[in-house]
Design a protein around this motif. Sequence first.
Motif, mmCIF file in Angstrom:
data_model
loop_
_atom_site.group_PDB
_atom_site.id
_atom_site.type_symbol
_atom_site.label_atom_id
_atom_site.label_comp_id
_atom_site.label_asym_id
_atom_site.label_seq_id
_atom_site.Cartn_x
_atom_site.Cartn_y
_atom_site.Cartn_z
ATOM 1 N N GLY A 298 0.823 -1.211 0.000
ATOM 2 C CA GLY A 298 0.000 0.000 0.000
ATOM 3 C C GLY A 298 0.851 1.252 0.000
ATOM 4 O O GLY A 298 2.084 1.194 0.074
ATOM 5 N N THR A 299 0.170 2.395 -0.067
ATOM 6 C CA THR A 299 0.869 3.677 -0.195
ATOM 7 C C THR A 299 1.154 4.273 1.187
ATOM 8 O O THR A 299 0.537 3.870 2.178
ATOM 9 C CB THR A 299 -0.023 4.673 -0.954
ATOM 10 N N PRO A 300 2.052 5.269 1.226
ATOM 11 C CA PRO A 300 2.279 5.969 2.501
ATOM 12 C C PRO A 300 0.971 6.565 3.042
ATOM 13 O O PRO A 300 0.714 6.527 4.249
ATOM 14 C CB PRO A 300 3.279 7.069 2.145
ATOM 15 N N GLU A 301 0.133 7.076 2.145
ATOM 16 C CA GLU A 301 -1.135 7.699 2.576
ATOM 17 C C GLU A 301 -2.053 6.658 3.209
ATOM 18 O O GLU A 301 -2.724 6.926 4.204
ATOM 19 C CB GLU A 301 -1.841 8.364 1.393
ATOM 20 N N GLN A 302 -2.085 5.464 2.620
ATOM 21 C CA GLN A 302 -2.913 4.393 3.203
ATOM 22 C C GLN A 302 -2.413 4.018 4.596
ATOM 23 O O GLN A 302 -3.196 3.699 5.480
ATOM 24 C CB GLN A 302 -2.927 3.165 2.282
ATOM 25 N N PHE A 303 -1.095 4.079 4.771
ATOM 26 C CA PHE A 303 -0.536 3.743 6.084
ATOM 27 C C PHE A 303 -0.908 4.835 7.108
ATOM 28 O O PHE A 303 -1.237 4.525 8.254
ATOM 29 C CB PHE A 303 0.983 3.547 5.966
ATOM 30 N N VAL A 304 -0.898 6.092 6.667
ATOM 31 C CA VAL A 304 -1.312 7.193 7.559
ATOM 32 C C VAL A 304 -2.734 6.936 8.054
ATOM 33 O O VAL A 304 -3.034 7.034 9.252
ATOM 34 C CB VAL A 304 -1.259 8.556 6.809
ATOM 35 N N GLN A 305 -3.608 6.551 7.112
ATOM 36 C CA GLN A 305 -5.016 6.314 7.476
ATOM 37 C C GLN A 305 -5.162 5.098 8.391
ATOM 38 O O GLN A 305 -5.943 5.110 9.333
ATOM 39 C CB GLN A 305 -5.860 6.124 6.221
#
Length: 326
Positions: A298-305
């Motif tokens: 997954g993306t960095p943004e998905q990890f933030v979420q």
Amino acid sequence: MTSLSFRRNWVAAVLVALAPTVALAQAYPAKPIRLIVPFAPGGTTDIVARVVGDRLGRELGQPVIIENRAGGGGTVGADAVAKAASDGYTLGMATVSTMATNPATNPRMPYDSQKDLVPVLNLVNVPNVMTVNPTKVPVTTMKDAIALFKKSPGKFSYASSGSGGISHLDGEAFKVMTGTFIVHIPYRGSGPALNDTIAGQVDAQFDNLPSSLPHIRAGKLRALAVMADKRVESLPDVPTFAEVGLADVNNMAWYGIVGPAGMSRDIVQRVHAASVRTLADPEIRKRLLDGGSYVDGGTPEQFVQKIAREIQLRRDIVRKQKIVLE
Ligand code: GLU
């Protein structure tokens, strides 16, 4: 000086000033990268870091050196990452404990997991498991274990990989749901906790599957139930918590990569791309899956979420089940 030549000189001056920064970013990584594991060797964080780290280093063109910095249920190592230089040469393994359960339960955190660390990606999701030392707790089912614990409150103990971490939370949720009292013994990670549970110093353990799996397979520990949506491939005979009537402890652990806040977008993207290539390697995927981990990515943004969702989830579990961490 004409205005045109002034402008040219000015542009040239800016380019000269920017050159070292650009060169630095292009050269990254120019030396070995430190990957901090905030738990002792032999735990799931360490296992995942070692499966991924070597290949990640080859993808990045520089060795990834694993450094175990255990203590404080993972907060010591995570804090070291948060306070390191944000030049990309210190990365850290992020776990559900350092990013979510500790922040959700500890009012005196030395770092803010959402502000002081920059997420790169989540590598794997991992079921959790409750095991017993088969000699100290001579039962084969969860039902019998609960009956035994109920007969002698305070006689039995369980090991966790640290106060405020996922295995501590699982153990306390288990006690609330079953009305049992077993004594919590925290360790500096699952590695040392496993040594003592196998040796019989402690009677039971809550752990993440990858670190316990080899010992379950060898018969040194007996798995009573796994915390996952469905039974896991590596332990097809072991029921889920939901199957044994303990649905509310149904949660997974996870392991990813973070850096200190302030790490540039460019470095995040380079480490992310190299990690994605690492996870795409069939041999790495097989080693992770055989060891009890499910590859995420997954993306960095998905990890933030995910991190934001998980903090809320752990807060809700503690509140709804009225868990008091001791
Ligand atoms: N059990 C893990 C270990 O010892 C740490 C707990 C977690 O955050 O999952 O490496």
